[in-house]
Design a protein around this motif. Structure first.
Motif, PDB file in Angstrom:
ATOM      1  N   LEU A 141       8.528  11.310 -25.352  1.00 10.23           N
ATOM      2  CA  LEU A 141       7.254  12.007 -25.197  1.00 10.23           C
ATOM      3  C   LEU A 141       6.402  11.377 -24.098  1.00 10.23           C
ATOM      4  CD1 LEU A 141       6.347  12.618 -28.953  1.00 10.23           C
ATOM      5  CD2 LEU A 141       6.942  14.362 -27.264  1.00 10.23           C
ATOM      6  N   GLN A 142       6.335  10.049 -24.063  1.00  5.60           N
ATOM      7  CA  GLN A 142       5.515   9.372 -23.066  1.00  5.60           C
ATOM      8  C   GLN A 142       6.050   9.563 -21.653  1.00  5.60           C
ATOM      9  OE1 GLN A 142       2.600   7.526 -23.041  1.00  5.60           O
ATOM     10  NE2 GLN A 142       2.255   8.323 -25.102  1.00  5.60           N
ATOM     11  N   ALA A 143       7.355   9.820 -21.528  1.00 12.57           N
ATOM     12  CA  ALA A 143       7.928  10.015 -20.201  1.00 12.57           C
ATOM     13  C   ALA A 143       7.308  11.216 -19.497  1.00 12.57           C
ATOM     14  CB  ALA A 143       9.447  10.187 -20.307  1.00 12.57           C
ATOM     15  N   ARG A 144       6.887  12.230 -20.261  1.00 14.66           N
ATOM     16  CA  ARG A 144       6.272  13.396 -19.619  1.00 14.66           C
ATOM     17  C   ARG A 144       4.964  13.017 -18.932  1.00 14.66           C
ATOM     18  NH1 ARG A 144       4.210  13.629 -24.833  1.00 14.66           N
ATOM     19  NH2 ARG A 144       2.270  14.817 -25.184  1.00 14.66           N
ATOM     20  N   PHE A 145       4.225  12.083 -19.531  1.00 17.43           N
ATOM     21  CA  PHE A 145       2.985  11.637 -18.913  1.00 17.43           C
ATOM     22  C   PHE A 145       3.262  10.736 -17.711  1.00 17.43           C
ATOM     23  CE2 PHE A 145       1.208  12.324 -23.339  1.00 17.43           C
ATOM     24  CZ  PHE A 145       0.483  13.445 -22.980  1.00 17.43           C
ATOM     25  N   ALA A 146       4.362   9.988 -17.763  1.00 14.54           N
ATOM     26  CA  ALA A 146       4.736   9.178 -16.603  1.00 14.54           C
ATOM     27  C   ALA A 146       5.016  10.070 -15.406  1.00 14.54           C
ATOM     28  CB  ALA A 146       5.967   8.322 -16.926  1.00 14.54           C
ATOM     29  N   ALA A 147       5.579  11.255 -15.648  1.00  7.27           N
ATOM     30  CA  ALA A 147       5.837  12.192 -14.563  1.00  7.27           C
ATOM     31  C   ALA A 147       4.545  12.716 -13.959  1.00  7.27           C
ATOM     32  CB  ALA A 147       6.679  13.363 -15.072  1.00  7.27           C
ATOM     33  N   ALA A 148       3.499  12.787 -14.789  1.00  3.73           N
ATOM     34  CA  ALA A 148       2.216  13.311 -14.311  1.00  3.73           C
ATOM     35  C   ALA A 148       1.393  12.279 -13.571  1.00  3.73           C
ATOM     36  CB  ALA A 148       1.410  13.854 -15.490  1.00  3.73           C
ATOM     37  N   PRO A 192       0.829  -1.199   0.000  1.00  2.00           N
ATOM     38  CA  PRO A 192       0.000   0.000   0.000  1.00  2.00           C
ATOM     39  C   PRO A 192       0.871   1.260   0.000  1.00  2.00           C
ATOM     40  CG  PRO A 192      -0.746  -1.600   1.637  1.00  2.00           C
ATOM     41  CD  PRO A 192       0.569  -2.086   1.130  1.00  2.00           C
ATOM     42  N   VAL A 193       0.455   2.248  -0.753  1.00  2.00           N
ATOM     43  CA  VAL A 193       1.176   3.512  -0.835  1.00  2.00           C
ATOM     44  C   VAL A 193       0.381   4.547  -0.062  1.00  2.00           C
ATOM     45  CG1 VAL A 193       2.115   5.278  -2.351  1.00  2.00           C
ATOM     46  CG2 VAL A 193       2.089   2.891  -3.089  1.00  2.00           C
ATOM     47  N   ASP A 194       0.923   5.006   1.084  1.00  2.00           N
ATOM     48  CA  ASP A 194       0.198   5.989   1.882  1.00  2.00           C
ATOM     49  C   ASP A 194       0.673   7.391   1.547  1.00  2.00           C
ATOM     50  OD1 ASP A 194       2.628   6.388   3.251  1.00  2.00           O
ATOM     51  OD2 ASP A 194       2.121   4.815   4.698  1.00  2.00           O
ATOM     52  N   LEU A 239      12.966   2.016 -12.824  1.00  2.00           N
ATOM     53  CA  LEU A 239      11.624   2.602 -12.748  1.00  2.00           C
ATOM     54  C   LEU A 239      10.680   1.623 -12.043  1.00  2.00           C
ATOM     55  CD1 LEU A 239      10.152   5.203 -13.497  1.00  2.00           C
ATOM     56  CD2 LEU A 239       9.351   4.069 -15.569  1.00  2.00           C
ATOM     57  N   ARG A 240      10.904   1.471 -10.759  1.00  2.00           N
ATOM     58  CA  ARG A 240      10.114   0.573  -9.917  1.00  2.00           C
ATOM     59  C   ARG A 240       9.821   1.263  -8.596  1.00  2.00           C
ATOM     60  NH1 ARG A 240      10.868  -4.932 -11.646  1.00  2.00           N
ATOM     61  NH2 ARG A 240      12.412  -5.084 -13.306  1.00  2.00           N
ATOM     62  N   PRO A 241       8.582   1.212  -8.109  1.00  2.88           N
ATOM     63  CA  PRO A 241       7.385   0.663  -8.749  1.00  2.88           C
ATOM     64  C   PRO A 241       6.936   1.520  -9.924  1.00  2.88           C
ATOM     65  CG  PRO A 241       6.786   1.833  -6.755  1.00  2.88           C
ATOM     66  CD  PRO A 241       8.292   1.801  -6.788  1.00  2.88           C
ATOM     67  N   LEU A 277       4.266   8.966  -0.603  1.00  2.00           N
ATOM     68  CA  LEU A 277       4.119   9.502  -1.952  1.00  2.00           C
ATOM     69  C   LEU A 277       5.178  10.530  -2.344  1.00  2.00           C
ATOM     70  CD1 LEU A 277       0.293   9.820  -2.689  1.00  2.00           C
ATOM     71  CD2 LEU A 277       2.010   8.540  -3.989  1.00  2.00           C
ATOM     72  N   PRO A 278       5.524  11.508  -1.493  1.00  2.00           N
ATOM     73  CA  PRO A 278       6.549  12.476  -1.901  1.00  2.00           C
ATOM     74  C   PRO A 278       7.880  11.830  -2.278  1.00  2.00           C
ATOM     75  CG  PRO A 278       5.355  13.290   0.004  1.00  2.00           C
ATOM     76  CD  PRO A 278       4.917  11.865  -0.203  1.00  2.00           C
ATOM     77  N   ALA A 279       8.329  10.854  -1.493  1.00  2.00           N
ATOM     78  CA  ALA A 279       9.585  10.173  -1.800  1.00  2.00           C
ATOM     79  C   ALA A 279       9.470   9.389  -3.103  1.00  2.00           C
ATOM     80  CB  ALA A 279       9.975   9.239  -0.652  1.00  2.00           C
ATOM     81  N   LEU A 280       8.314   8.749  -3.306  1.00  2.00           N
ATOM     82  CA  LEU A 280       8.115   7.998  -4.540  1.00  2.00           C
ATOM     83  C   LEU A 280       8.094   8.920  -5.749  1.00  2.00           C
ATOM     84  CD1 LEU A 280       7.605   5.354  -5.966  1.00  2.00           C
ATOM     85  CD2 LEU A 280       5.160   5.566  -5.406  1.00  2.00           C
ATOM     86  N   ARG A 281       7.483  10.091  -5.595  1.00  2.00           N
ATOM     87  CA  ARG A 281       7.473  11.070  -6.693  1.00  2.00           C
ATOM     88  C   ARG A 281       8.898  11.490  -7.040  1.00  2.00           C
ATOM     89  NH1 ARG A 281       3.064  13.818  -3.633  1.00  2.00           N
ATOM     90  NH2 ARG A 281       1.082  13.185  -4.586  1.00  2.00           N
ATOM     91  N   ARG A 282       9.707  11.760  -6.013  1.00  2.00           N
ATOM     92  CA  ARG A 282      11.092  12.196  -6.260  1.00  2.00           C
ATOM     93  C   ARG A 282      11.897  11.105  -6.943  1.00  2.00           C
ATOM     94  NH1 ARG A 282      10.331  14.507  -1.075  1.00  2.00           N
ATOM     95  NH2 ARG A 282      11.345  12.710  -0.082  1.00  2.00           N
ATOM     96  N   ARG A 283      11.722   9.858  -6.503  1.00  2.00           N
ATOM     97  CA  ARG A 283      12.469   8.752  -7.110  1.00  2.00           C
ATOM     98  C   ARG A 283      12.051   8.560  -8.571  1.00  2.00           C
ATOM     99  NH1 ARG A 283      15.044   3.855  -6.434  1.00  2.00           N
ATOM    100  NH2 ARG A 283      14.223   2.152  -7.711  1.00  2.00           N
ATOM    101  N   THR A 284      10.753   8.571  -8.817  1.00  2.00           N
ATOM    102  CA  THR A 284      10.259   8.406 -10.184  1.00  2.00           C
ATOM    103  C   THR A 284      10.765   9.517 -11.082  1.00  2.00           C
ATOM    104  OG1 THR A 284       8.252   7.295  -9.383  1.00  2.00           O
ATOM    105  CG2 THR A 284       8.180   8.265 -11.596  1.00  2.00           C
TER     106      THR A 284
END
Length: 423
Positions: free
Chosen positions: A132-139, A11-13, A206-208, A17-24
């Motif tokens: 191009l698709q990487a920009r959507f992965a960031a979103a 589960p992602v609480d 790129l995990r998860p 999320l902030p750390a996961l966003r930074r890693r991604t």
């Protein structure tokens, strides 16, 4: 455990999320640097190589056309793969196809085979699709009020590789001179290696997966396969005036940019520019495309997507005026190409954010794939027409045609302003 939940370790609480966003974001930024380097290194001399192999200027524009056609054709199957399996498999496959395409370009140049060259350029376009698709992965995991900034940060990362790429095109060409490979094909050999490294980076780190993680945070009742299909994505776009405007924005911005940029090296060559100078001008253009994207993202988040779409129209119009009237002034051409890049950046960032805002989360990946299909199909047609326009008329006329494309976009933006997100 459902298919959507399985790729997520747990589960992602809210605290995680902030750390996961930074890693991604960090992984996507690294991939964009490498991907941008590979694409820009090859594309800098694509028209020159095509002209050498084809033996005629009128067919030279088919090289970038084949690239954007490959990007367009692959957009929907890659979107379908991402919809089913996540961002990571789609990005890895796209980079691998790009590497294969770059290798085919080198073989075609050695064999002096123009049809094979176009086939390789189409495969090469898969790497552009990944970028191009990487920009959507960031979103995928971004907060709605910071979505444009998340997109723009990944777009910005392309600056490093994309600006460096055209400037190492000449050394890359000289590095293969003893191998019997034409100098203009050398950059594609380098690009193939870079794309392989990009694929490895994304596959390992790129995990998860950001898309699958975002889905795991979505209410279960919204996760049905039907809600995530390509048909659902198309229906979501049709239902939203703002989503339709987003598609038109990215399509027109990309078409105007590709059409003018692709024929600029030929026009510079007509006015005595060297390969090194052409590389410098393209680098300046790419800096405009990517370096200021965070500015466009922040403007879009603060003042709204429609305001930045208006800025894009104005910048692209100014670029057409500057480049189209430059003549033998290499400086004015460089300024025009820089402004062209700024206009493209404003259109891509604001349009991509508006599209993501305007469709439900389950249908986003499909709608985003359709967006890339639309923009690259339009740009492919524009690139093909660009060579014919320059051959039959002039580079100035090409810029005038590009400016005319902006008129319906501006009218649609004004019409859409104030309307609800759905109709």
């Amino acid at each position: 455990m459902t298919a959507v939940e399985r790729p997520v370790a747990g589960p992602v609480d809210a605290e995680a999320l902030p750390a996961l966003r930074r890693r991604t974001t960090a992984v996507l930024v690294a991939g964009q640097i490498l991907g941008g380097l590979g694409v820009a290194t090859g594309i800098a001399l694509a028209v020159v190589l095509a002209q050498e192999v084809a033996g005629t200027e009128s067919l030279a524009g088919l090289a970038p056309t084949a690239t954007v056609t490959g990007t367009a054709v692959l957009s929907v199957p890659l979107a379908a793969l991402m919809t089913a399996r996540g961002r990571r498999p789609g990005l890895v496959l796209a980079y691998l196809i790009g590497a294969l395409g770059a290798g085919i370009v080198v073989v075609a140049a050695v064999m002096d085979n123009f049809p094979l060259l176009l086939l390789g350029m189409a495969g090469f376009g898969a790497a552009s699709s990944a970028n191009l698709q990487a920009r959507f992965a960031a979103a995928d995991l971004a907060e709605p009020q910071r979505r444009a900034r998340a997109i723009s940060n990944v777009v910005w990362a392309t600056t490093i590789g994309a600006v460096l790429g055209p400037n190492i095109a000449a050394p890359a060409g000289r590095s293969v001179s003893g191998l019997g490979i034409p100098e203009a094909a050398g950059p594609f050999l380098w690009a193939a290696g870079v794309f392989l490294i990009s694929a490895l980076l994304v596959a390992v780190l790129l995990r998860p997966d950001p898309l699958l993680t975002a889905r795991a945070l979505t209410p279960v009742e919204e996760q049905s396969p039907a809600a995530r299909s390509i048909r659902a994505g198309a229906a979501a776009v049709r239902a939203s005036p703002r989503a339709r405007l987003a598609l038109v924005t990215v399509a027109v911005s990309h078409t105007a940019m590709v059409s003018v940029m692709s024929m600029t090296p030929v026009d510079l060559g007509h006015h005595g520019a060297s390969i090194d100078l052409i590389g410098l001008v393209i680098s300046i253009h790419i800096a405009g495309m990517f370096a200021f994207s965070p500015v466009m993202g922040r403007l879009s988040d603060r003042f709204g997507r429609l305001a930045v779409i208006g800025i894009a129209v104005g910048l692209l119009a100014c670029a057409a005026l500057l480049a189209g009237t430059a003549g033998s002034s290499h400086t004015q051409t460089a300024v025009g190409l820089f402004v062209l890049g700024l206009g493209w950046s404003a259109g891509l960032v604001s349009g991509s954010a508006l599209l993501t805002d305007s469709v439900p989360q389950p249908a986003r990946a499909a709608a985003q794939g359709l967006s890339d299909l639309t923009m690259n199909t339009a740009a492919g047609l524009g690139g093909a027409a660009a060579g014919l326009v320059v051959a039959q008329a002039s580079y100035g006329w090409l810029n005038l045609v590009a400016a005319c494309l902006l008129l319906p976009l501006g009218a649609l933006a004004l019409f859409t302003r104030g309307r609800p997100a759905t109709s």
